[in-house]
Design a protein around this motif. Sequence first.
Motif, PDB file in Angstrom:
ATOM      1  N   VAL A  78     -18.488  38.100  69.576  1.00 33.07           N
ATOM      2  CA  VAL A  78     -18.795  36.803  68.957  1.00 33.07           C
ATOM      3  C   VAL A  78     -20.055  36.911  68.116  1.00 33.07           C
ATOM      4  O   VAL A  78     -20.124  36.395  67.004  1.00 33.07           O
ATOM      5  N   ARG A  79     -21.079  37.609  68.648  1.00 28.91           N
ATOM      6  CA  ARG A  79     -22.321  37.786  67.906  1.00 28.91           C
ATOM      7  C   ARG A  79     -22.070  38.538  66.597  1.00 28.91           C
ATOM      8  O   ARG A  79     -22.572  38.152  65.540  1.00 28.91           O
ATOM      9  N   GLU A  80     -21.286  39.608  66.673  1.00 25.11           N
ATOM     10  CA  GLU A  80     -20.988  40.375  65.464  1.00 25.11           C
ATOM     11  C   GLU A  80     -20.175  39.551  64.464  1.00 25.11           C
ATOM     12  O   GLU A  80     -20.403  39.627  63.258  1.00 25.11           O
ATOM     13  N   TYR A  81     -19.240  38.785  64.947  1.00 24.87           N
ATOM     14  CA  TYR A  81     -18.436  37.943  64.059  1.00 24.87           C
ATOM     15  C   TYR A  81     -19.324  36.929  63.359  1.00 24.87           C
ATOM     16  O   TYR A  81     -19.199  36.718  62.145  1.00 24.87           O
ATOM     17  N   ILE A  82     -20.229  36.312  64.089  1.00 25.77           N
ATOM     18  CA  ILE A  82     -21.126  35.322  63.471  1.00 25.77           C
ATOM     19  C   ILE A  82     -22.060  36.010  62.490  1.00 25.77           C
ATOM     20  O   ILE A  82     -22.340  35.470  61.408  1.00 25.77           O
ATOM     21  N   PHE A  88     -21.803  37.089  55.003  1.00 22.64           N
ATOM     22  CA  PHE A  88     -20.917  36.715  53.902  1.00 22.64           C
ATOM     23  C   PHE A  88     -21.360  35.396  53.273  1.00 22.64           C
ATOM     24  O   PHE A  88     -21.381  35.256  52.053  1.00 22.64           O
ATOM     25  N   MET A  89     -21.736  34.443  54.110  1.00 25.14           N
ATOM     26  CA  MET A  89     -22.142  33.145  53.584  1.00 25.14           C
ATOM     27  C   MET A  89     -23.510  33.206  52.907  1.00 25.14           C
ATOM     28  O   MET A  89     -23.776  32.435  52.000  1.00 25.14           O
ATOM     29  N   GLU A  90     -24.380  34.107  53.351  1.00 24.55           N
ATOM     30  CA  GLU A  90     -25.668  34.250  52.669  1.00 24.55           C
ATOM     31  C   GLU A  90     -25.482  34.912  51.314  1.00 24.55           C
ATOM     32  O   GLU A  90     -26.271  34.670  50.393  1.00 24.55           O
ATOM     33  N   ASP A  91     -24.448  35.765  51.208  1.00 29.77           N
ATOM     34  CA  ASP A  91     -24.167  36.368  49.907  1.00 29.77           C
ATOM     35  C   ASP A  91     -23.721  35.308  48.910  1.00 29.77           C
ATOM     36  O   ASP A  91     -24.053  35.381  47.720  1.00 29.77           O
ATOM     37  N   LEU A  98     -23.946  26.568  55.590  1.00 28.40           N
ATOM     38  CA  LEU A  98     -22.677  26.087  56.130  1.00 28.40           C
ATOM     39  C   LEU A  98     -22.433  26.604  57.553  1.00 28.40           C
ATOM     40  O   LEU A  98     -21.806  25.931  58.366  1.00 28.40           O
ATOM     41  N   ARG A  99     -22.982  27.773  57.874  1.00 24.90           N
ATOM     42  CA  ARG A  99     -22.799  28.345  59.203  1.00 24.90           C
ATOM     43  C   ARG A  99     -23.346  27.434  60.295  1.00 24.90           C
ATOM     44  O   ARG A  99     -22.694  27.186  61.311  1.00 24.90           O
ATOM     45  N   VAL A 100     -24.526  26.886  60.077  1.00 23.22           N
ATOM     46  CA  VAL A 100     -25.130  25.991  61.068  1.00 23.22           C
ATOM     47  C   VAL A 100     -24.284  24.735  61.223  1.00 23.22           C
ATOM     48  O   VAL A 100     -24.012  24.271  62.329  1.00 23.22           O
ATOM     49  N   GLY A 101     -23.829  24.205  60.111  1.00 23.85           N
ATOM     50  CA  GLY A 101     -22.983  23.013  60.167  1.00 23.85           C
ATOM     51  C   GLY A 101     -21.667  23.276  60.875  1.00 23.85           C
ATOM     52  O   GLY A 101     -21.200  22.449  61.668  1.00 23.85           O
TER      53      GLY A 101
END
Length: 134
Positions: A78-82, A88-91, A98-101
């Motif tokens: 799960v940690r690796e997936y996040i 990817f989202m920071e790129d 969006l990850r936090v949301g």
Amino acid sequence: MQEMDMLNRLFRDEPINEDSLQQMKMGIMNQILAKPMDFQAEILRTQRRKWGLLLLALFLFAGIGFFSLIWFEGNWLVREYINILSAFMEDVKAFGRLRVGLELLWQQYVWSFLGIAFSWVLFDGIHHKMFIKD
């Protein structure tokens, strides 16, 4: 000597009465004709059983393997997936936060969504059983 005489009398070959032999043959033929054997169907049935047991064993071992992976390495996965998702989202600069949301939405509403989906499946099945008669 007496033992040999008894054995000779016990195991001597005498012809079987033709009428009783014919009745026995007719009885056997009647049993065969009453319930004939389809050998092709039996062969197919054994092949299906063999492949079914093989598929069952495959699913069993795959399930045990997946369960073991999740049990022992679940937190790491799960940690690796996040981390991969966040990288990817920071790129993509527009989706950086969006990850936090998504995590907050998941934590808040996942059980509600699952409850609604479960109720929908349950009541839809009951509805079809009540109004669709087979």
